[in-house]
Design an enzyme around this catalytic site. Structure first.
Site, PDB file in Angstrom:
ATOM      1  N   SER A 136     -29.482  36.771  19.885  1.00 26.58           N
ATOM      2  CA  SER A 136     -30.570  37.582  20.428  1.00 26.58           C
ATOM      3  C   SER A 136     -30.596  37.454  21.940  1.00 26.58           C
ATOM      4  O   SER A 136     -30.134  36.453  22.503  1.00 26.58           O
ATOM      5  CB  SER A 136     -31.915  37.121  19.852  1.00 26.58           C
ATOM      6  OG  SER A 136     -32.999  37.723  20.532  1.00 26.58           O
ATOM      7  N   TYR A 149     -37.795  30.376  17.825  1.00 29.30           N
ATOM      8  CA  TYR A 149     -36.766  31.415  17.734  1.00 29.30           C
ATOM      9  C   TYR A 149     -35.839  31.366  18.948  1.00 29.30           C
ATOM     10  O   TYR A 149     -34.613  31.415  18.812  1.00 29.30           O
ATOM     11  CB  TYR A 149     -37.431  32.782  17.611  1.00 29.30           C
ATOM     12  CG  TYR A 149     -36.488  33.908  17.269  1.00 29.30           C
ATOM     13  CD1 TYR A 149     -35.912  33.985  16.001  1.00 29.30           C
ATOM     14  CD2 TYR A 149     -36.190  34.894  18.197  1.00 29.30           C
ATOM     15  CE1 TYR A 149     -35.054  35.022  15.672  1.00 29.30           C
ATOM     16  CE2 TYR A 149     -35.340  35.941  17.883  1.00 29.30           C
ATOM     17  CZ  TYR A 149     -34.768  36.004  16.621  1.00 29.30           C
ATOM     18  OH  TYR A 149     -33.915  37.039  16.303  1.00 29.30           O
ATOM     19  N   LYS A 153     -31.735  30.539  18.956  1.00 29.03           N
ATOM     20  CA  LYS A 153     -30.702  31.457  19.431  1.00 29.03           C
ATOM     21  C   LYS A 153     -29.933  30.871  20.620  1.00 29.03           C
ATOM     22  O   LYS A 153     -28.737  31.139  20.785  1.00 29.03           O
ATOM     23  CB  LYS A 153     -31.323  32.807  19.793  1.00 29.03           C
ATOM     24  CG  LYS A 153     -31.923  33.542  18.595  1.00 29.03           C
ATOM     25  CD  LYS A 153     -30.928  33.718  17.453  1.00 29.03           C
ATOM     26  CE  LYS A 153     -31.510  34.516  16.301  1.00 29.03           C
ATOM     27  NZ  LYS A 153     -30.544  34.701  15.189  1.00 29.03           N
TER      28      LYS A 153
END
Length: 245
Positions: A136, A149, A153
């Site tokens: 991402s 998150y 990533k």
């Protein structure tokens, strides 16, 4: 540019919905034998009904033993797409260890485990292969309430570079795709279908729109293919110019 994968066997994780589902369907159209892994049997059932040639694999990647058994059961794999991922939004001061562990286990640990099993087979056969990990843009440009998150990533990007370094001599290429917000069911559930929430991101994208699933799928197909024969250890941003602003 035509891409074909005739005679290749592909495994796509998180194939029940969104990017993974469309990637599995695209690989079938390009001639690959596809194994679609998802934790939700209903999603697999509907996918196989739509594309009967797809081989369903039901597994919760949060369970290491079940993951090992499921991935080993599919046999030799030439193309791997580690797409499965979860997101839990919490302000930094409220991040729980349970939420952090859940995100890291699915987004990083499972990628490690699945890739180890698949890559060992590639090395033993000596035929090479290609691995694409779905990362991402938040590994490069962070967002509020995305602590777990973003961390996952960032870790995935670095791990992917190590994979590319160590697996490259075995003719195994490893790359990531790094989109900004993609319009999927998951992103809509956390509010990005609302113009008020998407507005600040759209304001930074010169092309003036959010990423569509097909934009990511097309990049994955390219990186898997021989058209990207000298692309290894790369993080491919798919963001319409977001990083230019």
């Amino acid at each position: 540019m035509e891409v074909r994968f005739d005679g290749k066997r592909a495994l796509v994780t998180g194939a029940g919905k969104g990017i993974g589902r469309d990637t599995a369907k695209a690989l079938v159209k390009c001639g690959a034998e596809v194994f679609a892994l998802s934790r939700t049997q209903e999603d697999l059932d509907s996918l196989v009904q739509e594309y009967p040639g797809i081989q369903p694999v039901q597994c919760d990647l949060g369970d290491p033993e079940a993951t090992k058994a499921a991935v080993e059961s599919v046999g030799p794999i030439d193309l791997l797409v580690n797409n499965a991922g979860i997101i839990i939004l919490q302000p930094f001061l409220d991040v729980t260890l349970d939420a952090f562990d859940k995100v890291m286990n699915t987004n990083v640990r499972a990628v490690l485990q699945v890739s180890q099993i698949v890559a060992k087979g590639m090395v033993e056969r000596g035929t090479g292969g290609s691995i694409v990990n779905l990362s991402s843009l938040v590994s490069k440009s962070v967002l509020k309430e995305h602590t777990s998150y973003c961390a996952s990533k960032g870790a995935l990007d670095v791990m992917s570079k190590v994979m590319a370094l160590e697996l490259g001599p075995h003719k195994i290429r490893v790359n990531t795709v790094n989109p900004t917000v993609v319009l999927t069911d998951m992103t809509r559930k956390i509010g990005y279908g609302d113009p008020a929430k998407a507005g600040p991101i759209l304001a930074r994208i010169p092309l003036g729109k959010l990423v569509e699933v097909d934009d990511v799928v097309n990049a994955i197909l390219y990186l898997l293919s021989d058209k990207a024969a000298m692309v290894n250890g790369t993080h491919l941003p798919i963001e319409g110019g977001f990083l230019t602003s």
